[in-house]
Design a protein around this motif. Structure first.
Motif, short mmCIF file in Angstrom:
data_model
loop_
_atom_site.label_atom_id
_atom_site.label_comp_id
_atom_site.label_asym_id
_atom_site.label_seq_id
_atom_site.Cartn_x
_atom_site.Cartn_y
_atom_site.Cartn_z
N THR A 247 7.84 57.56 -48.32
CA THR A 247 7.77 56.71 -49.50
C THR A 247 6.44 55.98 -49.63
O THR A 247 6.09 55.53 -50.72
CB THR A 247 8.91 55.67 -49.49
OG1 THR A 247 8.84 54.90 -48.29
CG2 THR A 247 10.27 56.37 -49.55
N ALA A 248 5.71 55.83 -48.52
CA ALA A 248 4.41 55.16 -48.59
C ALA A 248 3.67 55.33 -47.27
O ALA A 248 4.27 55.66 -46.23
CB ALA A 248 4.58 53.67 -48.90
N ARG A 249 2.35 55.10 -47.33
CA ARG A 249 1.51 55.05 -46.14
C ARG A 249 0.62 53.83 -46.24
O ARG A 249 0.18 53.46 -47.32
CB ARG A 249 0.63 56.30 -46.01
CG ARG A 249 1.37 57.52 -45.50
CD ARG A 249 0.44 58.73 -45.36
NE ARG A 249 1.17 59.88 -44.87
CZ ARG A 249 1.07 60.37 -43.64
NH1 ARG A 249 0.25 59.79 -42.77
NH2 ARG A 249 1.76 61.42 -43.27
N ASP A 250 0.33 53.21 -45.10
CA ASP A 250 -0.53 52.04 -45.07
C ASP A 250 -1.19 51.97 -43.71
O ASP A 250 -0.53 51.71 -42.70
CB ASP A 250 0.27 50.76 -45.34
CG ASP A 250 -0.61 49.52 -45.36
OD1 ASP A 250 -1.82 49.66 -45.60
OD2 ASP A 250 -0.08 48.41 -45.14
N HIS B 63 13.70 50.94 -50.04
CA HIS B 63 12.37 51.55 -50.10
C HIS B 63 12.12 52.44 -48.90
O HIS B 63 11.56 53.53 -49.00
CB HIS B 63 11.31 50.44 -50.16
CG HIS B 63 9.89 50.96 -50.12
ND1 HIS B 63 9.19 51.11 -48.93
CD2 HIS B 63 9.06 51.35 -51.10
CE1 HIS B 63 7.99 51.58 -49.19
NE2 HIS B 63 7.88 51.72 -50.51
#
Length: 258
Positions: A4-7, A21
Protein backbone atom coordinates in the motif's frame (compact mmCIF):
# COMPACT_ATOMS: atom_id res chain seq x y z
CA UNK A 1 0.01 -9.30 0.39
CA UNK A 2 -0.80 -5.98 -1.25
CA UNK A 3 1.78 -3.21 -1.03
CA UNK A 4 0.00 0.00 0.00
CA UNK A 5 2.97 2.36 0.42
CA UNK A 6 6.73 2.72 0.73
CA UNK A 7 8.67 5.21 2.84
CA UNK A 8 12.45 5.11 3.14
CA UNK A 9 13.50 1.61 4.22
CA UNK A 10 9.92 0.62 5.08
CA UNK A 11 7.16 -1.05 3.09
CA UNK A 12 3.49 -1.16 4.20
CA UNK A 13 1.54 -4.35 3.48
CA UNK A 14 -2.11 -5.41 3.72
CA UNK A 15 -3.74 -8.81 3.38
CA UNK A 16 -6.73 -8.87 1.03
CA UNK A 17 -9.35 -9.21 3.78
CA UNK A 18 -7.82 -6.59 6.06
CA UNK A 19 -9.56 -3.22 5.94
CA UNK A 20 -7.02 -0.75 7.28
CA UNK A 21 -4.33 1.09 5.31
CA UNK A 22 -1.88 -1.66 6.30
CA UNK A 23 -1.57 -4.44 8.85
CA UNK A 24 2.16 -5.03 8.62
CA UNK A 25 5.04 -2.59 8.30
CA UNK A 26 8.39 -4.15 7.37
CA UNK A 27 11.51 -2.05 7.89
CA UNK A 28 15.06 -2.97 6.91
CA UNK A 29 17.25 -3.45 9.98
CA UNK A 30 20.52 -5.15 10.89
CA UNK A 31 18.74 -7.82 12.93
CA UNK A 32 15.21 -9.29 13.15
CA UNK A 33 12.78 -8.16 15.81
CA UNK A 34 9.49 -6.50 16.66
CA UNK A 35 9.07 -2.73 16.50
CA UNK A 36 5.64 -2.44 18.11
CA UNK A 37 2.14 -3.89 18.13
CA UNK A 38 -0.86 -1.58 18.14
CA UNK A 39 -4.55 -1.93 18.98
CA UNK A 40 -7.25 0.42 17.75
CA UNK A 41 -9.64 1.73 20.40
CA UNK A 42 -13.37 1.75 19.62
CA UNK A 43 -13.54 5.54 20.09
CA UNK A 44 -11.53 8.56 21.19
CA UNK A 45 -13.18 8.33 24.60
CA UNK A 46 -12.30 4.63 24.91
CA UNK A 47 -8.68 5.44 24.08
CA UNK A 48 -8.59 8.14 26.75
CA UNK A 49 -10.02 5.73 29.34
CA UNK A 50 -7.36 3.15 28.57
CA UNK A 51 -4.61 5.77 28.69
CA UNK A 52 -5.71 6.74 32.20
CA UNK A 53 -5.49 3.11 33.32
CA UNK A 54 -2.09 2.66 31.70
CA UNK A 55 -0.76 5.82 33.33
CA UNK A 56 -1.97 4.62 36.74
CA UNK A 57 -0.28 1.25 36.17
CA UNK A 58 3.12 2.87 35.64
CA UNK A 59 3.62 1.03 32.34
CA UNK A 60 2.87 4.00 30.07
CA UNK A 61 5.58 5.55 27.91
CA UNK A 62 3.68 8.47 26.42
CA UNK A 63 2.00 9.66 23.23
CA UNK A 64 3.41 9.37 19.71
CA UNK A 65 2.16 11.18 16.62
CA UNK A 66 1.52 7.97 14.75
CA UNK A 67 2.53 6.87 11.26
CA UNK A 68 1.17 6.56 7.75
CA UNK A 69 -2.33 5.14 8.14
CA UNK A 70 -1.87 5.12 11.94
CA UNK A 71 -3.15 7.97 14.09
CA UNK A 72 -1.86 9.32 17.37
CA UNK A 73 -1.24 6.53 19.85
CA UNK A 74 -0.26 6.01 23.46
CA UNK A 75 2.65 3.64 23.96
CA UNK A 76 3.20 1.29 26.88
CA UNK A 77 5.32 -1.70 27.83
CA UNK A 78 4.10 -4.93 29.39
CA UNK A 79 5.39 -5.76 32.88
CA UNK A 80 7.94 -8.17 31.39
CA UNK A 81 9.03 -6.50 28.15
CA UNK A 82 8.97 -8.30 24.96
CA UNK A 83 -6.14 -13.11 4.46
CA UNK A 84 -5.64 -10.91 7.64
CA UNK A 85 -3.41 -10.50 10.50
CA UNK A 86 -4.69 -12.95 13.10
CA UNK A 87 -2.62 -12.69 16.26
CA UNK A 88 0.74 -12.02 17.89
CA UNK A 89 2.60 -14.33 20.28
CA UNK A 90 5.17 -12.91 22.71
CA UNK A 91 7.71 -14.79 24.84
CA UNK A 92 7.69 -13.99 28.55
CA UNK A 93 9.41 -15.02 31.76
CA UNK A 94 6.16 -14.36 33.66
CA UNK A 95 3.08 -15.38 31.67
CA UNK A 96 0.60 -14.73 34.48
CA UNK A 97 1.84 -11.21 35.20
CA UNK A 98 1.55 -10.21 31.55
CA UNK A 99 -1.85 -11.90 31.21
CA UNK A 100 -3.22 -10.07 34.23
CA UNK A 101 -1.86 -6.75 32.98
CA UNK A 102 -3.58 -7.03 29.59
CA UNK A 103 -6.84 -8.10 31.26
CA UNK A 104 -6.82 -5.47 34.00
CA UNK A 105 -5.52 -2.48 32.02
CA UNK A 106 -6.76 -3.09 28.45
CA UNK A 107 -9.84 -5.26 28.87
CA UNK A 108 -8.58 -8.45 27.24
CA UNK A 109 -10.38 -11.69 28.10
CA UNK A 110 -8.69 -14.99 28.86
CA UNK A 111 -9.76 -17.64 26.34
CA UNK A 112 -7.40 -20.58 26.99
CA UNK A 113 -4.36 -21.27 29.15
CA UNK A 114 -1.99 -24.08 30.09
CA UNK A 115 -1.43 -24.40 33.84
CA UNK A 116 1.29 -26.35 35.66
CA UNK A 117 0.48 -28.45 38.70
CA UNK A 118 1.95 -25.72 40.93
CA UNK A 119 -0.52 -23.18 39.50
CA UNK A 120 1.92 -21.25 37.28
CA UNK A 121 1.01 -20.74 33.64
CA UNK A 122 2.98 -22.06 30.68
CA UNK A 123 0.96 -20.03 28.19
CA UNK A 124 -2.15 -17.89 27.92
CA UNK A 125 -4.32 -16.89 24.96
CA UNK A 126 -6.38 -13.67 25.08
CA UNK A 127 -8.64 -11.56 22.88
CA UNK A 128 -11.01 -8.58 22.88
CA UNK A 129 -13.07 -9.97 19.99
CA UNK A 130 -14.77 -13.30 19.16
CA UNK A 131 -11.40 -14.67 17.99
CA UNK A 132 -9.99 -17.33 20.26
CA UNK A 133 -6.90 -15.17 20.59
CA UNK A 134 -5.39 -11.98 19.26
CA UNK A 135 -2.52 -12.00 21.74
CA UNK A 136 -0.69 -14.88 23.38
CA UNK A 137 2.08 -15.11 25.96
CA UNK A 138 4.23 -18.21 26.20
CA UNK A 139 6.91 -19.01 28.74
CA UNK A 140 10.42 -18.30 27.50
CA UNK A 141 12.49 -21.46 27.95
CA UNK A 142 15.76 -19.65 27.23
CA UNK A 143 15.69 -16.47 29.33
CA UNK A 144 19.02 -17.28 30.93
CA UNK A 145 20.61 -17.57 27.50
CA UNK A 146 18.91 -14.90 25.41
CA UNK A 147 17.38 -12.30 27.68
CA UNK A 148 13.73 -11.28 27.87
CA UNK A 149 11.13 -9.52 25.77
CA UNK A 150 11.17 -11.41 22.46
CA UNK A 151 8.72 -11.88 19.62
CA UNK A 152 7.73 -15.51 19.18
CA UNK A 153 5.63 -15.04 16.05
CA UNK A 154 3.06 -13.06 14.13
CA UNK A 155 0.25 -15.03 12.48
CA UNK A 156 -1.67 -14.52 9.25
CA UNK A 157 -4.93 -16.26 8.41
CA UNK A 158 -5.44 -18.01 5.08
CA UNK A 159 -8.88 -19.53 5.51
CA UNK A 160 -8.56 -23.14 4.37
CA UNK A 161 -6.22 -25.95 5.50
CA UNK A 162 -5.42 -26.85 1.89
CA UNK A 163 -3.82 -23.44 1.47
CA UNK A 164 -1.08 -24.48 3.90
CA UNK A 165 -0.04 -27.29 1.57
CA UNK A 166 -0.09 -24.91 -1.39
CA UNK A 167 2.07 -22.47 0.59
CA UNK A 168 4.46 -25.26 1.58
CA UNK A 169 5.31 -25.83 -2.07
CA UNK A 170 5.76 -22.10 -2.74
CA UNK A 171 7.96 -21.65 0.32
CA UNK A 172 10.10 -24.69 -0.48
CA UNK A 173 10.58 -23.59 -4.09
CA UNK A 174 11.79 -20.21 -2.84
CA UNK A 175 14.14 -21.53 -0.17
CA UNK A 176 12.11 -20.30 2.83
CA UNK A 177 12.61 -22.42 5.96
CA UNK A 178 9.53 -24.28 7.20
CA UNK A 179 10.12 -24.77 10.90
CA UNK A 180 7.09 -26.97 11.62
CA UNK A 181 3.79 -28.19 10.19
CA UNK A 182 1.28 -28.24 8.76
CA UNK A 183 -0.15 -29.37 12.11
CA UNK A 184 -3.13 -28.81 14.40
CA UNK A 185 -2.92 -27.23 17.85
CA UNK A 186 -5.15 -28.37 20.68
CA UNK A 187 -5.25 -24.78 21.91
CA UNK A 188 -7.40 -22.78 19.45
CA UNK A 189 -8.09 -25.97 17.41
CA UNK A 190 -6.48 -24.33 14.39
CA UNK A 191 -4.50 -25.83 11.52
CA UNK A 192 -1.21 -24.01 11.07
CA UNK A 193 2.43 -24.04 10.04
CA UNK A 194 5.48 -22.06 11.11
CA UNK A 195 8.12 -20.55 8.85
CA UNK A 196 11.23 -18.44 9.42
CA UNK A 197 11.17 -15.49 7.04
CA UNK A 198 14.45 -14.32 5.44
CA UNK A 199 15.01 -11.63 8.08
CA UNK A 200 14.91 -14.24 10.85
CA UNK A 201 11.47 -13.70 12.41
CA UNK A 202 9.00 -16.54 12.90
CA UNK A 203 5.66 -16.31 11.06
CA UNK A 204 2.68 -18.58 11.69
CA UNK A 205 0.26 -19.24 8.83
CA UNK A 206 -3.26 -20.16 9.94
CA UNK A 207 -5.16 -22.57 7.69
CA UNK A 208 -8.41 -21.83 9.49
CA UNK A 209 -9.59 -19.64 12.35
CA UNK A 210 -10.09 -22.35 14.95
CA UNK A 211 -13.33 -21.34 16.65
CA UNK A 212 -15.13 -18.08 17.43
CA UNK A 213 -16.51 -17.07 20.83
CA UNK A 214 -19.94 -15.43 21.02
CA UNK A 215 -21.08 -16.67 24.44
CA UNK A 216 -20.95 -13.73 26.92
CA UNK A 217 -20.59 -16.28 29.75
CA UNK A 218 -17.57 -17.96 28.19
CA UNK A 219 -15.31 -19.73 30.70
CA UNK A 220 -11.60 -20.06 29.83
CA UNK A 221 -10.42 -23.47 28.65
CA UNK A 222 -7.79 -24.80 31.06
CA UNK A 223 -5.20 -27.34 29.96
CA UNK A 224 -3.27 -29.12 32.71
CA UNK A 225 0.42 -29.96 32.84
CA UNK A 226 -0.44 -33.56 31.94
CA UNK A 227 -2.28 -32.33 28.82
CA UNK A 228 0.41 -29.94 27.59
CA UNK A 229 1.58 -32.11 24.69
CA UNK A 230 -1.98 -32.44 23.36
CA UNK A 231 -2.55 -28.72 23.90
CA UNK A 232 0.43 -27.91 21.69
CA UNK A 233 0.04 -30.69 19.10
CA UNK A 234 -3.40 -32.18 18.57
CA UNK A 235 -2.00 -34.00 15.57
CA UNK A 236 1.08 -33.61 13.39
CA UNK A 237 4.82 -33.93 13.88
CA UNK A 238 6.31 -32.75 17.21
CA UNK A 239 7.58 -29.18 17.32
CA UNK A 240 11.37 -28.73 17.22
CA UNK A 241 13.32 -27.47 20.23
CA UNK A 242 13.77 -24.10 18.47
CA UNK A 243 10.03 -23.46 18.80
CA UNK A 244 10.33 -23.17 22.57
CA UNK A 245 13.66 -21.32 22.73
CA UNK A 246 14.04 -19.14 19.64
CA UNK A 247 12.65 -15.62 19.52
CA UNK A 248 13.71 -12.29 18.05
CA UNK A 249 15.73 -10.28 18.62
CA UNK A 250 18.37 -12.73 19.83
CA UNK A 251 19.37 -10.83 22.97
CA UNK A 252 22.78 -11.92 24.19
CA UNK A 253 23.10 -9.84 27.34
CA UNK A 254 20.87 -10.78 30.30
CA UNK A 255 17.99 -8.42 31.01
CA UNK A 256 17.46 -7.42 34.62
CA UNK A 257 13.92 -6.70 35.79
CA UNK A 258 13.57 -3.61 37.97
Amino acid sequence: MQETARDGQSVYLRAYEDFYHHTLKVTERNEPGLGHISWRASSKEALERRVKELEKSGAGKGWIDGDLGHGAAYQFVTPVPVRRLDHVNLMSSDVTRNKNFMMDELGFRLREHVVRNDGSEIGSWLSVSPLVHELAFMGDASTSEQGLGKLHHVAFWYGFPQHLHDLSEVLTENGIQIEAGPLKHGVSQAMCMYVIEPGGNRVELFGDSGYLIFDPDWKPVTWTEEQVERAIIFYGEPLPDTYFKYGTPNVQAPVVNK
